[in-house]
Structures are given as C-alpha cells and as structure tokens.
Write an enzyme that holds these catalytic residues in place. Structure first.
Site, PDB file in Angstrom:
ATOM      1  N   ASP A  44       4.313  35.830  21.203  1.00  0.00           N
ATOM      2  CA  ASP A  44       3.946  35.933  19.491  1.00  0.00           C
ATOM      3  C   ASP A  44       3.235  36.904  19.162  1.00  0.00           C
ATOM      4  O   ASP A  44       2.851  37.694  20.079  1.00  0.00           O
ATOM      5  CB  ASP A  44       2.812  34.869  19.342  1.00  0.00           C
ATOM      6  CG  ASP A  44       1.662  34.852  19.814  1.00  0.00           C
ATOM      7  OD1 ASP A  44       0.579  35.375  19.464  1.00  0.00           O
ATOM      8  OD2 ASP A  44       1.913  34.330  20.865  1.00  0.00           O
ATOM      9  N   GLU A 132      -9.500  31.254  13.389  1.00  0.00           N
ATOM     10  CA  GLU A 132     -10.311  31.088  14.757  1.00  0.00           C
ATOM     11  C   GLU A 132     -11.998  31.538  14.657  1.00  0.00           C
ATOM     12  O   GLU A 132     -12.245  31.490  15.678  1.00  0.00           O
ATOM     13  CB  GLU A 132      -9.697  31.636  16.270  1.00  0.00           C
ATOM     14  CG  GLU A 132      -8.965  33.295  15.910  1.00  0.00           C
ATOM     15  CD  GLU A 132      -8.149  33.791  17.207  1.00  0.00           C
ATOM     16  OE1 GLU A 132      -8.918  33.965  18.222  1.00  0.00           O
ATOM     17  OE2 GLU A 132      -6.942  33.447  16.814  1.00  0.00           O
TER      18      GLU A 132
END
Length: 410
Positions: A44, A132
């Site tokens: 990613d 997050e």
C-alpha cells in the site's frame, strides 16, 4: 475440617487464576485465520513513496496495490498518477482513505469526498477506511463516526468496504457491530499471522511490515498479504460518474519576460506557437509584451523515455532543454557538452529520459533560488526539497525548477 476444606478450595481457585494469567502472558495470542482462497502479495502506497516504477513493482512479484486517495478532504498528490500507472502495469488496484473526522457529519462528508475521488475509476478491491488516530474521542464516538462513514461510502459508491486497523484498535476501540458489517485488513508488524482481537474471526488483508523493500520504489513501503475476500464481488468501475475521456498529461512552465523577448522568440524556444501562448495567457496583442510579465506555457509531459533530437538552425542547448522539459546540465552531461559549447544544425542530440509533469519554473539568467521563491510564492525550503537541490547557490539558466506536483483529480 470444613474450614480447612473451604480454605483449600479457595487456594486452588486462586492458584488456577494465577496459572491462567501466567499462561495468557507467556503464550502468544491465538492467530485469526485468513478468509480463504489464494493469497496475493501486495503493497500500500501514498504520496510519501514519491515516483513509483510500477513495471518494476509488478515484475518483482507484487500482485495488488492499495493506493491512498487522500486524507480528510485532501487529495493525495500522486493518487491519479499512481492509479493510472498501476493499471497500466497490470496490478490489481484498491483505494484507501485516511479519515480525520471528529463528528458523525464530518465522517459522512469525508466518505462522500473519498467517493468523489474514486468515481469513474476502475478498482478491484474493497474501498478501505483507515481511521487510526482518534484524539480525545471516546470508543463510542469513534464507532459512531466509523459506521456513519462506511455506511455513507457504500451507499454512494454501491461498493463493498473494508476496515484497516492495528491490533490495539481492533481489540479496544472498534466494536462488534462494525466487525459484523465490514471485514478486517489487519496491521501487525513482526507477526506471522494477525493475533486474535475478540471481534473479527478472520482477516482479508494483513499488513505485516512498514519497512518493506520492493524494486521500483525508493525507500520503505508497507507490505501486505491479501486474500480473495478483499476483492469486490464484481470488479468494475466505481459508480457515481461516467468515465471521463482520457486526458493527455501536461507540464506547465512558468517564466518571466526579459528585456528583448518577443512571443515569437519564446514560442520558438519552447516548441509551441505564438497563438497558443497568447491564448493561454490572454494576450490581446501578441506584439506587445513587457519585461517582468509572467507567462504560463503548457506543454506535453515527458514519459521518461530517451529521444533523439536533430538540431535545427538557431537552436541552443538552453532552447532544446526548455523545449523538451529537461535540465540544461542533464542535456549537457548526456551528450558530453561543455557549458557554452556551440552546437550546429543537423547534429543529433540525446534527450535524457525524465518523467516531467506538473508545474515548473524556467530558470533565466540572473535568477536565484531565493528570487524564484519570492516570484512564485513557493517556500525556499520546499523548492530545495522537491527538486533535490544539494547546493541552493548553484542553479543554471535553462533548468526547470519544479514548483508543485500534478493534481490528483482527472
């Protein structure tokens, strides 16, 4: 006797509890299972990886890539380029979005922004929520925002979604309700498999390091394993927009008129026409331009391949470098030319390979990095950083200084 028995029983229970706690502390947590099917090697990426050679990435064995579309309501600088080049290289593609919302309404708004970035592009994998960092939000608030975000995202795009989470947040923050609705892309470094979190029983993605090395990428990159469960049930373009016509990539050169310049001279230097320069800069009278005037010239982007150029009458190394969007020093080095060396019509020069798109400033005699910063409004430190300049006092006329990258939306 009864007292002794009760005491012995209590002691046994206490010892059993202590043993259980010791066992839990010493024995690694049970891993959760992959969702099934074959596994795919993946990465990613975001703008922090800079320019990526996806051909090399694909040849290194990577099969799938998650590309950051943006963060909050900011579009990742390299999103559009990363998407098109990953597609060209034959990689399976997914998009993720870093969520910064601090309210349910902000969550829905950011979901719609993510959907707008993904619209019109073909993807293979679920849209991923990367939420997050929570600041002072409670777990209840986080779950409400996450659910609102994901529900809005799937409603608008008509596509499935996945939650990216580390072990701590999966265990302590995200709730069972979310786990029942959306699968898990787990992040846990240094583990062979993601540990049990008490919510999800299986994973569809596993990010196992942020220090990966892959050919075609400079520096560290996140490495992942994906299962078939992360792929869309029907891989197709994201709904919401018709596919836009493919547009040619361009580079924009910014220059300031010098005494003695004419539009004809400038257009010739950059391989374009007086009409094109006049129209782009809304110049009513092409015969009337003024020293110090700012001009913008849009040219085709370079694709990174070397070219052979035949020198024409009146050409100079500076005009050839400007016309092809390469630095004067790179052109001279590739062809063994000395600074100021004369070139002649009919000579063949190699134009160095260089990917160039975005916005650039054409360095002219008398320019310094400081004066360029003041003219363009781009901070000196940023000019140095994005151009990899080692000596800020050493720039040459004919060079192209990058001002900013390409826009993320087509």
């Amino acid at each position: 006797m009864d007292i002794k028995r009760r005491f012995a029983g209590a002691a046994a229970v206490l010892l059993a509890c202590i043993a259980a706690l010791l066992f839990a502390a010493l024995v690694p947590a049970r891993a959760i299972s992959p969702s099934g099917g074959r596994r795919y090697r993946g990465i990613d990426i975001s703008e922090f990886q800079g320019e990526v050679d996806f051909g090399k990435v694909r040849r290194s064995g990577i099969e799938a890539v998650y590309i950051r579309a943006g963060a909050g309501e900011y579009a990742d600088e390299y999103f559009a380029e990363n998407y098109s080049q990953a597609r060209e290289a034959g990689l399976r593609v997914g998009f993720y979005h870093y969520v910064t919302a601090r309210s349910v309404e902000a969550g829905r708004r950011q979901a719609r922004f993510f959907a707008s970035l993904a619209a019109g592009r073909r993807l293979d994998m679920r849209l991923a929520m990367d939420f997050e960092y929570f600041g002072s939000l409670t777990a209840e608030q986080v779950n409400a925002i996450a659910e609102a975000y994901l529900d809005e995202l799937t409603r608008v795009t008509k596509k499935e979604a996945v939650i990216y989470s580390d072990l701590s947040n999966a265990r302590s923050v995200f709730g069972r309700r979310l786990a029942e609705k959306y699968p898990l892309w787990a992040a846990q470094y240094g583990a062979d498999e993601p540990s049990s979190n008490g919510k999800w029983r299986e994973w569809v993605g596993f990010q196992y390091t942020d220090k990966g090395r892959v050919d075609g990428i400079s520096g560290d990159v996140d490495r992942d394993i994906f299962t078939e469960g992360i792929f869309l049930s029907s891989a197709c373009r994201t709904d919401g927009e018709k596919k836009s016509p493919k547009r040619e990539k361009t580079r924009t050169v910014i220059l300031y008129v010098r005494p003695g310049d004419t539009l004809w001279k400038i257009a010739r230097e950059y391989g374009t026409t007086v009409k094109a320069v006049a129209e782009e800069n809304r110049i009513a009278n092409p015969d009337m331009i003024f020293a110090g005037e700012r001009l913008k010239i849009t040219l085709p982007a370079r694709d990174g391949r070397e070219e052979i150029y035949t020198v024409k009458r009146g050409d100079t190394p500076i005009s050839i470098a400007g016309k092809h969007g390469v630095s004067l020093s790179a052109l001279e080095h590739r062809n063994g030319l000395r600074r100021g060396e004369t070139i002649y019509a009919g000579e063949k020069l190699i134009i160095p390979g260089a990917k160039m798109s975005g916005e650039f400033y054409a360095v002219r005699p008398g320019d310094t990095l400081w004066s360029i910063s003041r003219k363009t409004g781009v901070a000196l430190e940023k000019l140095i950083g994005i151009n990899g300049i080692k000596d800020p006092d050493l720039i040459y006329a004919g060079e192209h200084i990058k001002l900013k990258g390409r826009k993320s939306c087509p």
